[in-house]
Design an enzyme around this catalytic site. Structure first.
Site, PDB file in Angstrom:
ATOM      1  N   ASP A 116       0.852  -1.192   0.000  1.00  0.00           N
ATOM      2  CA  ASP A 116       0.000   0.000   0.000  1.00  0.00           C
ATOM      3  C   ASP A 116       0.891   1.246   0.000  1.00  0.00           C
ATOM      4  O   ASP A 116       2.013   1.207   0.484  1.00  0.00           O
ATOM      5  CB  ASP A 116      -0.856   0.055   1.272  1.00  0.00           C
ATOM      6  N   ARG A 166      -0.922  -0.964  -8.551  1.00  0.00           N
ATOM      7  CA  ARG A 166      -2.285  -0.521  -8.211  1.00  0.00           C
ATOM      8  C   ARG A 166      -2.366   1.002  -8.321  1.00  0.00           C
ATOM      9  O   ARG A 166      -1.629   1.711  -7.640  1.00  0.00           O
ATOM     10  CB  ARG A 166      -2.638  -0.946  -6.787  1.00  0.00           C
TER      11      ARG A 166
HETATM   12  P1  FDA Z   1     -14.352   8.716  -5.453  1.00  0.00           P
HETATM   13  O1  FDA Z   1     -13.887   9.106  -4.106  1.00  0.00           O
HETATM   14  O2  FDA Z   1     -14.632   9.785  -6.449  1.00  0.00           O
HETATM   15  O3  FDA Z   1     -15.609   7.782  -5.299  1.00  0.00           O
HETATM   16  C1  FDA Z   1     -16.404   7.361  -6.399  1.00  0.00           C
HETATM   17  C2  FDA Z   1     -17.689   6.782  -5.845  1.00  0.00           C
HETATM   18  O4  FDA Z   1     -17.389   5.604  -5.088  1.00  0.00           O
HETATM   19  C3  FDA Z   1     -18.413   7.691  -4.871  1.00  0.00           C
HETATM   20  O5  FDA Z   1     -19.272   8.567  -5.535  1.00  0.00           O
HETATM   21  C4  FDA Z   1     -19.139   6.688  -4.002  1.00  0.00           C
HETATM   22  O6  FDA Z   1     -20.283   6.195  -4.664  1.00  0.00           O
HETATM   23  C5  FDA Z   1     -18.158   5.552  -3.915  1.00  0.00           C
HETATM   24  N1  FDA Z   1     -17.253   5.688  -2.749  1.00  0.00           N
HETATM   25  C6  FDA Z   1     -15.946   6.026  -2.776  1.00  0.00           C
HETATM   26  N2  FDA Z   1     -15.435   6.028  -1.530  1.00  0.00           N
HETATM   27  C7  FDA Z   1     -16.461   5.702  -0.709  1.00  0.00           C
HETATM   28  C8  FDA Z   1     -16.569   5.537   0.693  1.00  0.00           C
HETATM   29  N3  FDA Z   1     -15.526   5.711   1.503  1.00  0.00           N
HETATM   30  N4  FDA Z   1     -17.762   5.184   1.196  1.00  0.00           N
HETATM   31  C9  FDA Z   1     -18.834   4.994   0.411  1.00  0.00           C
HETATM   32  N5  FDA Z   1     -18.789   5.122  -0.938  1.00  0.00           N
HETATM   33  C10 FDA Z   1     -17.635   5.482  -1.483  1.00  0.00           C
HETATM   34  N6  FDA Z   1      -5.280   5.038  -1.114  1.00  0.00           N
HETATM   35  C11 FDA Z   1      -3.986   5.277  -0.777  1.00  0.00           C
HETATM   36  O7  FDA Z   1      -3.632   6.427  -0.504  1.00  0.00           O
HETATM   37  N7  FDA Z   1      -3.094   4.238  -0.719  1.00  0.00           N
HETATM   38  C12 FDA Z   1      -3.430   2.969  -1.035  1.00  0.00           C
HETATM   39  O8  FDA Z   1      -2.591   2.068  -0.990  1.00  0.00           O
HETATM   40  C13 FDA Z   1      -4.785   2.710  -1.399  1.00  0.00           C
HETATM   41  N8  FDA Z   1      -5.204   1.448  -1.698  1.00  0.00           N
HETATM   42  C14 FDA Z   1      -6.469   1.259  -2.224  1.00  0.00           C
HETATM   43  C15 FDA Z   1      -6.857   0.002  -2.664  1.00  0.00           C
HETATM   44  C16 FDA Z   1      -8.069  -0.177  -3.287  1.00  0.00           C
HETATM   45  C17 FDA Z   1      -8.459  -1.528  -3.783  1.00  0.00           C
HETATM   46  C18 FDA Z   1      -8.946   0.945  -3.471  1.00  0.00           C
HETATM   47  C19 FDA Z   1     -10.237   0.807  -4.208  1.00  0.00           C
HETATM   48  C20 FDA Z   1      -8.583   2.181  -2.988  1.00  0.00           C
HETATM   49  C21 FDA Z   1      -7.371   2.343  -2.334  1.00  0.00           C
HETATM   50  N9  FDA Z   1      -7.004   3.575  -1.815  1.00  0.00           N
HETATM   51  C22 FDA Z   1      -5.697   3.788  -1.437  1.00  0.00           C
HETATM   52  C23 FDA Z   1      -8.024   4.630  -1.595  1.00  0.00           C
HETATM   53  C24 FDA Z   1      -8.115   5.584  -2.759  1.00  0.00           C
HETATM   54  O9  FDA Z   1      -6.945   6.362  -2.835  1.00  0.00           O
HETATM   55  C25 FDA Z   1      -9.345   6.504  -2.637  1.00  0.00           C
HETATM   56  O10 FDA Z   1      -9.220   7.262  -1.473  1.00  0.00           O
HETATM   57  C26 FDA Z   1     -10.673   5.772  -2.612  1.00  0.00           C
HETATM   58  O11 FDA Z   1     -10.691   4.673  -3.453  1.00  0.00           O
HETATM   59  C27 FDA Z   1     -11.841   6.706  -3.059  1.00  0.00           C
HETATM   60  O12 FDA Z   1     -11.615   7.134  -4.378  1.00  0.00           O
HETATM   61  P2  FDA Z   1     -12.412   6.584  -5.660  1.00  0.00           P
HETATM   62  O13 FDA Z   1     -11.406   6.357  -6.729  1.00  0.00           O
HETATM   63  O14 FDA Z   1     -13.239   5.408  -5.327  1.00  0.00           O
HETATM   64  O15 FDA Z   1     -13.273   7.806  -6.171  1.00  0.00           O
END
Ligand code: FDA
Length: 287
Positions: A116, A166
């Site tokens: 991570d 990732r």
């Molecule tokens: P965005 O935040 O725009 O969300 C898109 C949509 O997804 C939202 O409109 C909502 O519907 C849904 N959603 C997203 N987050 C939600 C929540 N918390 N609760 C409810 N619904 C939610 N970060 C990092 O700094 N280091 C890392 O190593 C990782 N590792 C990692 C692994 C995996 C498998 C994922 C999916 C994410 C990470 N992250 C991470 C977290 C990442 O950086 C980010 O903060 C979150 O994924 C939220 O961003 P989205 O890309 O989903 O978009």
């Protein structure tokens, strides 16, 4: 806030929307269920920023137990680790040795380890430790955050090492001299980095987002990609979309956190979506 969340039934109930359980057994049960629904998993034994090197040794031991359980239960999955949980920041050499131990054990059972990415103060050391262990074992991947300006250059050094990369947006508060601040800029950077990864041979892109506007362009490029790649999403978030992507024939890996040290992980999930705070507040008031 920590006490309100961790010491009330409502707080724990809301947190468990995002966490598979307190024990390895609960995590393995969730993993098997997700496998049955066509998804791979990445198991994260929660913990970060250990304060004593003995805690890093304990974390390494708990991950070895996790790998053993993955093997015994026939789980289709790997592990995700935070290097500050393995001692980075206290003793970087010890953290590297601990990651090496996990990569070696994962290799013996035919699986991999994803590192991570944490706060920007640790980015350089995280990449250095990852690179050294990946060169030795070949089964280690790393997360890259699109909000950091440096990530384009980091990809240049990471891609030649192979393995899986990732791509996520980034979950920590970072200053504007090193990270994009607006949603539009973070998203734009995500799309550019995703395009680089999806057009690159020899790495397995892991597109980690729940954002449909980020998923769509990847799906378009994917039609022309012959090498493996996958989507990754977090346990408990957009389960419907996870299932849809599987039904459409795409590889999806769900990141499954478990264990007692879930508070920092939970607060990052709350911060990502204001609606979660409302939901959490309602649960507390209603309890
Ligand atoms: P965005 O935040 O725009 O969300 C898109 C949509 O997804 C939202 O409109 C909502 O519907 C849904 N959603 C997203 N987050 C939600 C929540 N918390 N609760 C409810 N619904 C939610 N970060 C990092 O700094 N280091 C890392 O190593 C990782 N590792 C990692 C692994 C995996 C498998 C994922 C999916 C994410 C990470 N992250 C991470 C977290 C990442 O950086 C980010 O903060 C979150 O994924 C939220 O961003 P989205 O890309 O989903 O978009």
């Amino acid at each position: 806030m920590r006490r309100l969340v961790t010491e009330t039934r409502a707080g724990r109930a809301v947190a468990h929307r995002f966490i598979a359980g307190d024990t390895l057994g609960e995590a393995v049960a969730v993993a098997k269920q997700l496998n049955g629904e066509g998804m791979d998993v990445s198991l994260d034994h929660l913990g970060e920023h250990v304060l004593a090197i003995e805690d890093a040794e304990d974390a390494t031991a708990s991950y070895l137990a996790c790998l053993e359980a993955i093997d015994e239960a026939g789980v289709r999955g790997n592990i995700s680790v935070k290097l500050t949980q393995l001692g980075m920041g206290l003793d970087d050499d010890a953290a590297a040795t601990n990651l090496d131990t996990l990569a070696s054990a994962a290799g013996r059972i035919g699986t991999s380890v994803t590192v991570d990415m944490e706060e920007s103060a640790h980015t350089t050391t995280t990449i250095e430790i990852f690179a050294a262990v990946q060169e030795r074992h070949g089964n280690v991947g790393i997360a890259i955050q699109s909000y950091l300006y440096r990530s384009v250059a980091d990809l240049d050094s990471i891609i030649p090492l192979g393995g899986h990369v990732r791509l996520c947006k980034g979950a920590y508060a970072e200053p504007e001299d090193i990270a994009h601040q607006s949603r539009r800029d973070v998203d734009g950077a995500f799309d550019r980095l995703a395009s680089i990864l999806m057009h690159t041979e020899g790495v397995v892109p892991a597109i980690a987002t729940h954002d449909d506007d980020r998923i769509e362009p990847v799906l378009r490029v994917a039609e022309r990609r012959s090498e493996p790649w996958e989507f990754q999403m977090l346990y408990g978030i957009r389960r419907d979309r996870q299932a849809e992507l599987v039904a459409a024939g795409h590889s999806v890996r769900v990141y499954v956190p478990y264990g007692g040290a879930w508070y920092p992980y939970f607060t990052r999930r709350l911060a990502e979506r204001p609606a979660n705070l409302t939901f959490f507040a309602r649960a507390l008031v209603g309890s």
